[in-house]
Design an enzyme around this catalytic site. Structure first.
Site, PDB file in Angstrom:
ATOM      1  N   ARG A   1       0.806  -1.233   0.000  1.00  0.00           N
ATOM      2  CA  ARG A   1       0.000   0.000   0.000  1.00  0.00           C
ATOM      3  C   ARG A   1       0.829   1.268   0.000  1.00  0.00           C
ATOM      4  NH1 ARG A   1      -2.733  -3.936   1.681  1.00  0.00           N
ATOM      5  NH2 ARG A   1      -0.830  -4.376   2.795  1.00  0.00           N
ATOM      6  N   THR A   2       1.832   1.323   0.858  1.00  0.00           N
ATOM      7  CA  THR A   2       2.550   2.593   1.012  1.00  0.00           C
ATOM      8  C   THR A   2       3.192   2.990  -0.315  1.00  0.00           C
ATOM      9  OG1 THR A   2       2.933   2.051   3.317  1.00  0.00           O
ATOM     10  CG2 THR A   2       4.244   3.840   2.416  1.00  0.00           C
TER      11      THR A   2
ATOM     12  N   LYS B   1      25.026  -4.993  -3.704  1.00  0.00           N
ATOM     13  CA  LYS B   1      26.500  -5.036  -3.857  1.00  0.00           C
ATOM     14  C   LYS B   1      27.195  -4.427  -2.655  1.00  0.00           C
ATOM     15  CE  LYS B   1      26.186  -4.118  -8.858  1.00  0.00           C
ATOM     16  NZ  LYS B   1      26.495  -3.096  -9.850  1.00  0.00           N
TER      17      LYS B   1
ATOM     18  N   ARG C   1      11.724   3.679   3.037  1.00  0.00           N
ATOM     19  CA  ARG C   1      11.401   2.690   4.087  1.00  0.00           C
ATOM     20  C   ARG C   1      12.665   1.894   4.383  1.00  0.00           C
ATOM     21  NH1 ARG C   1       6.209  -1.182   4.093  1.00  0.00           N
ATOM     22  NH2 ARG C   1       5.339   0.811   4.800  1.00  0.00           N
TER      23      ARG C   1
ATOM     24  N   HIS D   1       5.903   5.649  11.431  1.00  0.00           N
ATOM     25  CA  HIS D   1       5.380   5.569  10.067  1.00  0.00           C
ATOM     26  C   HIS D   1       4.377   6.728   9.965  1.00  0.00           C
ATOM     27  CE1 HIS D   1       3.935   4.132   6.334  1.00  0.00           C
ATOM     28  NE2 HIS D   1       3.690   2.867   6.610  1.00  0.00           N
TER      29      HIS D   1
HETATM   30  C1  NCD Z   1       2.600  -1.351   8.079  1.00  0.00           C
HETATM   31  C2  NCD Z   1       4.094  -1.151   8.177  1.00  0.00           C
HETATM   32  O1  NCD Z   1       4.844  -1.325   7.198  1.00  0.00           O
HETATM   33  O2  NCD Z   1       4.512  -0.755   9.253  1.00  0.00           O
HETATM   34  N1  NCD Z   1       2.156  -1.474   6.751  1.00  0.00           N
HETATM   35  C3  NCD Z   1       1.728  -0.364   6.081  1.00  0.00           C
HETATM   36  O3  NCD Z   1       2.516   0.477   5.717  1.00  0.00           O
HETATM   37  N2  NCD Z   1       0.413  -0.224   5.881  1.00  0.00           N
HETATM   38  C4  NCD Z   1       2.045  -2.379   8.992  1.00  0.00           C
HETATM   39  C5  NCD Z   1       2.613  -3.771   8.980  1.00  0.00           C
HETATM   40  O4  NCD Z   1       3.522  -4.112   8.228  1.00  0.00           O
HETATM   41  O5  NCD Z   1       2.111  -4.578   9.777  1.00  0.00           O
END
Ligand code: NCD
Length: 312
Positions: A60-61, A89, A110, A138
């Site tokens: 999703r993100t 690498k 991320r 997040h």
């Molecule tokens: C979450 C995350 O990556 O922290 N996912 C997201 O971005 N919707 C939650 C998760 O991974 O459980």
């Protein structure tokens, strides 16, 4: 009242960097973006490039940022599987950021380490958006979570909100709690004793919001207006045996929902594993897919105000 755009050219590293006014500015901008026709918003990102770097999996993100940027007339490039980049690498985070900074106008990162986005923001000339930094934060997920609550419940104040699951390693709940600090809410934190919210964060929020910590959901669930369910973060456990002990602790199914308020809203940042039964998906109480839809719109609003000083 017109609010000042404090997001222009800014990094989004922690939700703590933003005031209640700033959050409300984003919610109002999201409302405006949602009302626009496709060609009316296609100027906000025109000729601009979003660069994403994901050291951890994402559905999703990443996709919602990419879809949001496309809806603003911009484009996206990036790394979503570090195995197919020079990271494999041995290239450092610093060099990867420096290079993406040359090729894009805004970077979505991320990374499994706490502090990674703050570090990247120090290196990058262009804004960094934290799309998950270890188990720390997040922030854009929390912004979309707050927006979802506002739209679905009509307010954030005066709600009783339960947050259940892995409250130790789940980064979304930290940003959510820091965001909720701006509102008058009653919070139930429900987790196994070994997965409770880290004490430094409890210390930080305890004077701002009314918090109760519980281990069982059955009694508490009756009092809730919102239930925010999270996945047990298997990948962050130092010991898999510890994960085995707590997996499957909570299960939201039709039975447990029988004794809840009729207008309870169930949220989840997703991905959902077995903590919410698929049979719940058709209940009007289940709003987690709506929440994912709001995510694209809120992120489009965020990109708009980071890239444009006065979009409206
Ligand atoms: C979450 C995350 O990556 O922290 N996912 C997201 O971005 N919707 C939650 C998760 O991974 O459980």
């Amino acid at each position: 009242m017109t609010r000042t755009n404090h997001f222009f050219g800014k990094d989004i590293v922690s939700i703590k960097d933003f005031s209640k006014d700033d959050l409300e500015f984003i919610f109002e901008t999201t409302d405006k973006i949602r009302k626009l026709k496709p060609d009316e918003k296609s100027e906000f990102g025109k000729g601009r490039t979003l660069g994403y770097i994901f050291y951890e999996p994402s559905t999703r993100t990443r996709m919602s940022f990419e879809a949001a940027m496309a809806s603003l007339g911009g484009s996206s490039i990036g790394i979503f599987d570090s195995k197919f980049s020079s990271i494999e690498k041995g290239e450092s985070l610093a060099d990867t950021i420096r290079i993406m900074d040359l090729y894009s106008d805004i970077i979505v990162l991320r990374h499994p380490n706490d502090g990674s986005s703050r570090y990247a923001a120090e290196l990058s000339n262009n804004p960094i958006i934290n799309a998950g930094s270890g188990s720390e934060e997040h922030p854009t997920q929390a912004m979309l979570d707050l927006y979802t609550i506002l739209k679905e419940k009509g307010r954030i104040n005066n709600l009783t909100i339960g947050i259940v699951g892995d409250l130790k390693y789940g980064r979304t709940i930290y940003s959510l709690l820091y965001g909720l600090k701006n509102y008058q809410v009653d919070i139930y934190l429900i987790s196994p004793p070994t997965l409770s919210v880290r004490s430094e964060s409890i210390y930080e929020i305890r004077n701002k919001i009314n918090i109760k910590q519980e281990n069982y959901l059955d009694e508490v669930i009756k009092k809730l207006d919102v239930l925010y369910v999270t996945r047990i973060q298997k990948e962050r456990f130092p010991d898999t045996q510890e994960y085995e002990k707590v997996k499957g602790t909570y299960k939201i199914d039709d039975k447990i929902l029988e004794n809840t308020k009729t207008d309870l809203s169930i949220m989840h940042p997703l991905p959902r594993l077995d903590e919410i039964s698929h049979l719940v998906d058709n209940s009007p109480k289940a709003i987690y897919f709506k929440q994912a839809a709001y995510g694209k719109e809120l992120r489009a609003a965020l990109l708009t105000v980071i890239l444009n000083e006065c979009p409206f």
